[in-house]
Design a protein around this motif. Structure first.
Motif, PDB file in Angstrom:
ATOM      1  N   UNK A 105       0.826  -1.190   0.000  1.00 24.79           N
ATOM      2  CA  UNK A 105       0.000   0.000   0.000  1.00 24.79           C
ATOM      3  C   UNK A 105       0.862   1.242   0.000  1.00 24.79           C
ATOM      4  N   UNK A 106       0.264   2.380   0.325  1.00 25.31           N
ATOM      5  CA  UNK A 106       1.012   3.634   0.208  1.00 25.31           C
ATOM      6  C   UNK A 106       1.892   3.917   1.421  1.00 25.31           C
ATOM      7  N   UNK A 107       1.659   3.266   2.565  1.00 27.91           N
ATOM      8  CA  UNK A 107       2.335   3.639   3.802  1.00 27.91           C
ATOM      9  C   UNK A 107       3.247   2.545   4.320  1.00 27.91           C
ATOM     10  N   UNK A 108       4.240   2.971   5.092  1.00 26.05           N
ATOM     11  CA  UNK A 108       5.102   2.025   5.785  1.00 26.05           C
ATOM     12  C   UNK A 108       4.325   1.337   6.905  1.00 26.05           C
ATOM     13  N   UNK A 109       4.906   0.257   7.433  1.00 24.21           N
ATOM     14  CA  UNK A 109       4.257  -0.454   8.532  1.00 24.21           C
ATOM     15  C   UNK A 109       4.013   0.476   9.717  1.00 24.21           C
ATOM     16  N   UNK A 110       5.011   1.290  10.051  1.00 19.70           N
ATOM     17  CA  UNK A 110       4.864   2.186  11.193  1.00 19.70           C
ATOM     18  C   UNK A 110       3.752   3.203  10.986  1.00 19.70           C
ATOM     19  N   UNK A 111       3.705   3.784   9.798  1.00 17.55           N
ATOM     20  CA  UNK A 111       2.694   4.805   9.557  1.00 17.55           C
ATOM     21  C   UNK A 111       1.297   4.220   9.569  1.00 17.55           C
ATOM     22  N   UNK A 112       1.097   3.117   8.833  1.00 17.38           N
ATOM     23  CA  UNK A 112      -0.262   2.594   8.761  1.00 17.38           C
ATOM     24  C   UNK A 112      -0.728   2.079  10.118  1.00 17.38           C
ATOM     25  N   UNK A 113       0.190   1.527  10.911  1.00 20.05           N
ATOM     26  CA  UNK A 113      -0.197   1.043  12.230  1.00 20.05           C
ATOM     27  C   UNK A 113      -0.550   2.198  13.155  1.00 20.05           C
TER      28      UNK A 113
END
Length: 265
Positions: A105-113
């Motif tokens: 998707x568009x976001x990193x794991x940290x951002x989406x979490x």
């Protein structure tokens, strides 16, 4: 039941219409060119919440529609189906599943979490306080926690989260997420647990919660993760907001690394 599906179907059709009208805005948002939270982003969820709030008014057109749909549901004596307890989480599970198999998707794991957790916190707080404040009786008479629908709010948090993450990959991901969320809302009415207006309001709360979380993320990143880069390669630790007479900060200019000691005399 056809009336119920018609009302809930408006959620998906309105979403698609709004998406077409605001494609430029959302492209900017997805690429993080702007951090502005504009009117077009809250318009649709605000309309959903307003519709639901009108349902709280006795004998209002929305309230009467709630009663008619509920009468049809009760008259059919439908046995409860509880898969809505799990379906509400399906889109967010799909986001992490797709990333796990390499469809990013568009976001990193940290951002989406962080965004997901923030969305759920906003939604949960809003739903909990509103349920307590309105004390609306559920259609089955089991409790005064009907408005808004928490299951539906959770489902639309999941759906909007999936849309934000995967619309640029394929719009069908967003459509699938919204379809799952709409079915969750329909099942809450079918199971005699909510009025239609509860479900519509819950959808608005869920969508708005996610949009607020994405809007707030730059601030959350600085606050939670504690470091930000400045031009020249220096990394400056955040200020704690208390007077100091000395400070130590790491630096890196592309060739050299070290610590800078500053003493206020």
């Amino acid at each position: 039941m056809r009336k119920l599906l018609l009302v809930l179907g408006i959620l998906v059709s309105s979403f698609l219409s709004l998406r077409a009208q605001t494609s430029t805005l959302e492209t900017d948002l997805l690429k993080e060119k702007t951090n502005a939270f504009t009117k077009k982003q809250w318009l649709f969820p605000a309309l959903c919440i307003t519709y639901g709030a009108i349902g709280l008014i006795q004998d209002s057109p929305v309230n009467k529609a709630d009663q008619r749909v509920n009468s049809e549901v009760v008259s059919r004596s439908l046995a409860p189906r509880r898969f809505d307890d799990y379906l509400q989480y399906a889109p967010v599970a799909a986001v992490y599943g797709l990333n796990a198999v390499g469809i990013k998707g568009k976001s990193s794991f940290r951002k989406r979490t962080t965004v997901w957790a923030t969305s759920m916190a906003i939604m949960g707080t809003t739903v909990g306080l509103t349920k307590k404040g309105t004390a609306r009786l559920r259609p089955d008479g089991s409790a005064r926690t009907s408005f808004p629908s928490g299951h539906t709010a959770t489902a639309f948090v999941s759906a909007e989260f999936m849309r934000q993450e995967y619309w640029d990959v394929s719009p069908w991901y967003g459509i699938a997420g919204y379809a799952a969320a709409t079915l969750t809302g329909a099942m809450r009415v079918r199971n005699n647990r909510h009025w239609v207006s509860d479900v519509v309001a819950g959808a608005g709360v869920g969508i708005l919660s996610v949009r607020l979380a994405y809007w707030a993320y730059p601030w959350l990143e600085r606050t939670l993760y504690g470091r930000k880069k400045r031009p020249g390669g220096r990394i400056v630790l955040p200020q704690l907001g208390v007077p100091t007479i000395a400070s130590i900060a790491p630096f890196y200019n592309g060739r050299q690394a070290g610590l800078t000691l500053r003493i206020k005399l």
